[in-house]
Design a protein around this motif. Structure first.
Motif, PDB file in Angstrom:
ATOM      1  N   SER A  33       1.015  -0.813  -0.206  1.00  0.00           N
ATOM      2  CA  SER A  33      -0.119  -0.159  -0.112  1.00  0.00           C
ATOM      3  C   SER A  33       0.390   1.032  -0.320  1.00  0.00           C
ATOM      4  CB  SER A  33      -1.379   0.066   1.413  1.00  0.00           C
ATOM      5  OG  SER A  33      -1.903  -1.033   1.172  1.00  0.00           O
ATOM      6  N   GLN A  34       1.736   1.386   0.141  1.00  0.00           N
ATOM      7  CA  GLN A  34       2.824   2.354   0.666  1.00  0.00           C
ATOM      8  C   GLN A  34       3.516   2.300  -0.649  1.00  0.00           C
ATOM      9  OE1 GLN A  34       4.111  -0.903   1.135  1.00  0.00           O
ATOM     10  NE2 GLN A  34       6.123  -1.118   1.256  1.00  0.00           N
ATOM     11  N   HIS A  35       2.978   2.412  -2.046  1.00  0.00           N
ATOM     12  CA  HIS A  35       3.378   2.224  -3.445  1.00  0.00           C
ATOM     13  C   HIS A  35       2.545   3.065  -3.868  1.00  0.00           C
ATOM     14  CE1 HIS A  35       6.337  -0.646  -1.926  1.00  0.00           C
ATOM     15  NE2 HIS A  35       7.439  -0.334  -2.080  1.00  0.00           N
ATOM     16  N   PHE A  36       1.021   3.611  -2.906  1.00  0.00           N
ATOM     17  CA  PHE A  36      -0.015   3.665  -3.404  1.00  0.00           C
ATOM     18  C   PHE A  36       0.411   4.661  -5.154  1.00  0.00           C
ATOM     19  CE2 PHE A  36      -3.369   6.299  -4.223  1.00  0.00           C
ATOM     20  CZ  PHE A  36      -4.685   5.190  -5.179  1.00  0.00           C
ATOM     21  N   ASP A  37       0.217   5.927  -4.554  1.00  0.00           N
ATOM     22  CA  ASP A  37       0.660   7.003  -5.896  1.00  0.00           C
ATOM     23  C   ASP A  37       1.302   6.691  -6.562  1.00  0.00           C
ATOM     24  OD1 ASP A  37      -0.751   8.556  -3.842  1.00  0.00           O
ATOM     25  OD2 ASP A  37       0.510   9.435  -2.995  1.00  0.00           O
ATOM     26  N   ALA A  38       2.679   6.590  -6.602  1.00  0.00           N
ATOM     27  CA  ALA A  38       3.756   5.230  -7.555  1.00  0.00           C
ATOM     28  C   ALA A  38       2.717   4.743  -8.684  1.00  0.00           C
ATOM     29  CB  ALA A  38       4.642   5.425  -7.498  1.00  0.00           C
ATOM     30  N   TYR A  39       2.858   3.596  -8.563  1.00  0.00           N
ATOM     31  CA  TYR A  39       2.033   2.476  -8.649  1.00  0.00           C
ATOM     32  C   TYR A  39       1.005   2.713  -9.787  1.00  0.00           C
ATOM     33  CZ  TYR A  39       0.119  -2.199  -9.745  1.00  0.00           C
ATOM     34  OH  TYR A  39       0.100  -3.735  -9.898  1.00  0.00           O
ATOM     35  N   ARG A  40      -0.168   4.290  -9.343  1.00  0.00           N
ATOM     36  CA  ARG A  40      -1.322   4.294  -9.490  1.00  0.00           C
ATOM     37  C   ARG A  40      -0.996   5.367 -11.383  1.00  0.00           C
ATOM     38  NH1 ARG A  40      -5.524   8.711  -7.424  1.00  0.00           N
ATOM     39  NH2 ARG A  40      -3.128   9.673  -6.900  1.00  0.00           N
ATOM     40  N   SER A  41       0.298   5.589 -10.747  1.00  0.00           N
ATOM     41  CA  SER A  41       0.725   6.466 -12.092  1.00  0.00           C
ATOM     42  C   SER A  41       1.623   6.156 -13.203  1.00  0.00           C
ATOM     43  CB  SER A  41       1.860   7.734 -12.078  1.00  0.00           C
ATOM     44  OG  SER A  41       1.219   8.770 -10.630  1.00  0.00           O
ATOM     45  N   MET A  42       1.877   4.682 -12.767  1.00  0.00           N
ATOM     46  CA  MET A  42       2.440   3.729 -13.470  1.00  0.00           C
ATOM     47  C   MET A  42       0.775   2.715 -14.746  1.00  0.00           C
ATOM     48  SD  MET A  42       4.689   0.404 -12.535  1.00  0.00           S
ATOM     49  CE  MET A  42       3.386  -0.746 -12.051  1.00  0.00           C
ATOM     50  N   LEU A  43      -0.113   2.629 -14.059  1.00  0.00           N
ATOM     51  CA  LEU A  43      -1.153   1.873 -14.819  1.00  0.00           C
ATOM     52  C   LEU A  43      -1.769   2.607 -15.873  1.00  0.00           C
ATOM     53  CD1 LEU A  43      -2.734  -0.336 -11.556  1.00  0.00           C
ATOM     54  CD2 LEU A  43      -0.388  -0.656 -13.042  1.00  0.00           C
ATOM     55  N   GLU A  61      -9.636   2.301  -6.072  1.00  0.00           N
ATOM     56  CA  GLU A  61     -10.423   1.910  -4.749  1.00  0.00           C
ATOM     57  C   GLU A  61      -9.489   0.268  -4.703  1.00  0.00           C
ATOM     58  OE1 GLU A  61     -14.763  -0.769  -3.217  1.00  0.00           O
ATOM     59  OE2 GLU A  61     -14.507   1.379  -5.061  1.00  0.00           O
ATOM     60  N   TRP A  62      -9.651  -0.531  -6.542  1.00  0.00           N
ATOM     61  CA  TRP A  62      -9.087  -1.905  -6.818  1.00  0.00           C
ATOM     62  C   TRP A  62      -8.039  -1.402  -6.641  1.00  0.00           C
ATOM     63  CZ3 TRP A  62      -5.215  -3.936  -9.490  1.00  0.00           C
ATOM     64  CH2 TRP A  62      -5.228  -4.367 -10.391  1.00  0.00           C
ATOM     65  N   ILE A  63      -6.976  -0.712  -7.057  1.00  0.00           N
ATOM     66  CA  ILE A  63      -5.772  -0.495  -6.862  1.00  0.00           C
ATOM     67  C   ILE A  63      -4.802  -0.817  -5.572  1.00  0.00           C
ATOM     68  CG2 ILE A  63      -3.401   1.136  -6.978  1.00  0.00           C
ATOM     69  CD1 ILE A  63      -4.620   2.320  -9.779  1.00  0.00           C
ATOM     70  N   ARG A  64      -6.419   0.322  -4.915  1.00  0.00           N
ATOM     71  CA  ARG A  64      -5.299   0.143  -3.030  1.00  0.00           C
ATOM     72  C   ARG A  64      -6.251  -1.170  -2.380  1.00  0.00           C
ATOM     73  NH1 ARG A  64      -5.141   5.243  -1.144  1.00  0.00           N
ATOM     74  NH2 ARG A  64      -5.378   6.887  -1.567  1.00  0.00           N
ATOM     75  N   GLN A  65      -7.073  -2.316  -2.937  1.00  0.00           N
ATOM     76  CA  GLN A  65      -7.411  -4.019  -2.408  1.00  0.00           C
ATOM     77  C   GLN A  65      -6.473  -4.390  -3.445  1.00  0.00           C
ATOM     78  OE1 GLN A  65     -10.937  -4.174  -4.157  1.00  0.00           O
ATOM     79  NE2 GLN A  65     -12.645  -2.726  -2.835  1.00  0.00           N
ATOM     80  N   TRP A  66      -5.759  -4.288  -4.453  1.00  0.00           N
ATOM     81  CA  TRP A  66      -4.709  -5.625  -4.841  1.00  0.00           C
ATOM     82  C   TRP A  66      -3.800  -4.669  -3.980  1.00  0.00           C
ATOM     83  CZ3 TRP A  66      -3.865  -9.180  -8.622  1.00  0.00           C
ATOM     84  CH2 TRP A  66      -2.847  -8.666  -9.490  1.00  0.00           C
ATOM     85  N   LEU A  67      -3.277  -3.908  -3.948  1.00  0.00           N
ATOM     86  CA  LEU A  67      -1.728  -3.533  -2.819  1.00  0.00           C
ATOM     87  C   LEU A  67      -1.545  -4.311  -2.058  1.00  0.00           C
ATOM     88  CD1 LEU A  67      -0.775   0.477  -4.549  1.00  0.00           C
ATOM     89  CD2 LEU A  67       0.447  -1.942  -5.030  1.00  0.00           C
TER      90      LEU A  67
END
Length: 204
Positions: A33-43, A61-67
């Protein structure tokens, strides 16, 4: 009737304890979850989506649940690729589709975007994962797929010891054009020219 020969089977929770893999310039740390912002940008990065053939649009919501769920899946290993010098998120690397009976798994890697392409980060991260897969997890085979319009990635995989095994013709339709999918793999017995010796490796 002769007895059946049995071979060691890789446990379905072989990736329960995912260590941090450390190379000269990058570390691979468990994705969370600590990578949320950067992971969302990559997707949402157009070139990253094209190179991975990703059409899906992901909600927050999907990204948060996935992480948040990555630590609960012990039959796969998801890492964030992080640069040493400033902690910058560079992408993710994954071992999944574990086949314990055959001691094999699939590998994929995605870099965050053109701003980190061509700097050797993907080669280093791939080498770390390959070393971990064979020297720690005990796999025999790691395989992957790459599109024909991504020669940069093909060179990276070849540099890390992957061998081209096959071609799936016209397997991807992207923006009106059909593309081949190239299948590659590396075995534990194959040379690893870019083997990265991580200090976190478990003793054999």
């Amino acid at each position: 009737m002769p007895p059946c020969l049995t071979w060691p089977v890789i446990s379905s929770d072989v990736f329960r304890d995912r260590p941090v893999l450390t190379g000269p310039r990058v570390s691979l740390e468990p994705l969370g979850s600590q990578h949320f912002d950067a992971y969302r940008s990559m997707l949402a990065e157009p070139e990253a989506m094209r190179l991975t053939g990703t059409r899906q649009r992901f909600t927050d919501e999907w990204i948060r649940q996935w992480l948040a769920a990555r630590q609960d899946h012990h039959d796969r290993a998801d890492w964030a690729i992080v640069r040493h010098e400033d902690g910058m998120f560079l992408g993710d690397a994954v071992l999944n589709e574990l086949n314990g009976h055959n001691a094999s798994a699939s590998f994929r890697i995605c870099l965050a975007g053109p701003h980190v392409f061509g700097r050797g980060y993907g080669t280093e991260a791939t080498g770390l994962v390959v070393d971990y897969a064979f020297d720690v997890a005990g796999l025999h085979r790691v395989h992957l797929e790459v599109y024909d319009f991504n020669p940069r990635a093909q060179r990276v995989y070849e540099k890390c010891g992957f061998i081209r095994e096959g071609l799936q013709r016209d397997a991807l339709l992207w923006e009106g054009q059909r593309h081949d999918v190239i299948s590659m793999a590396i075995l534990a017995t194959d040379p690893r020219p870019t083997s990265i010796k991580s200090p976190t490796r478990l003793p054999q």
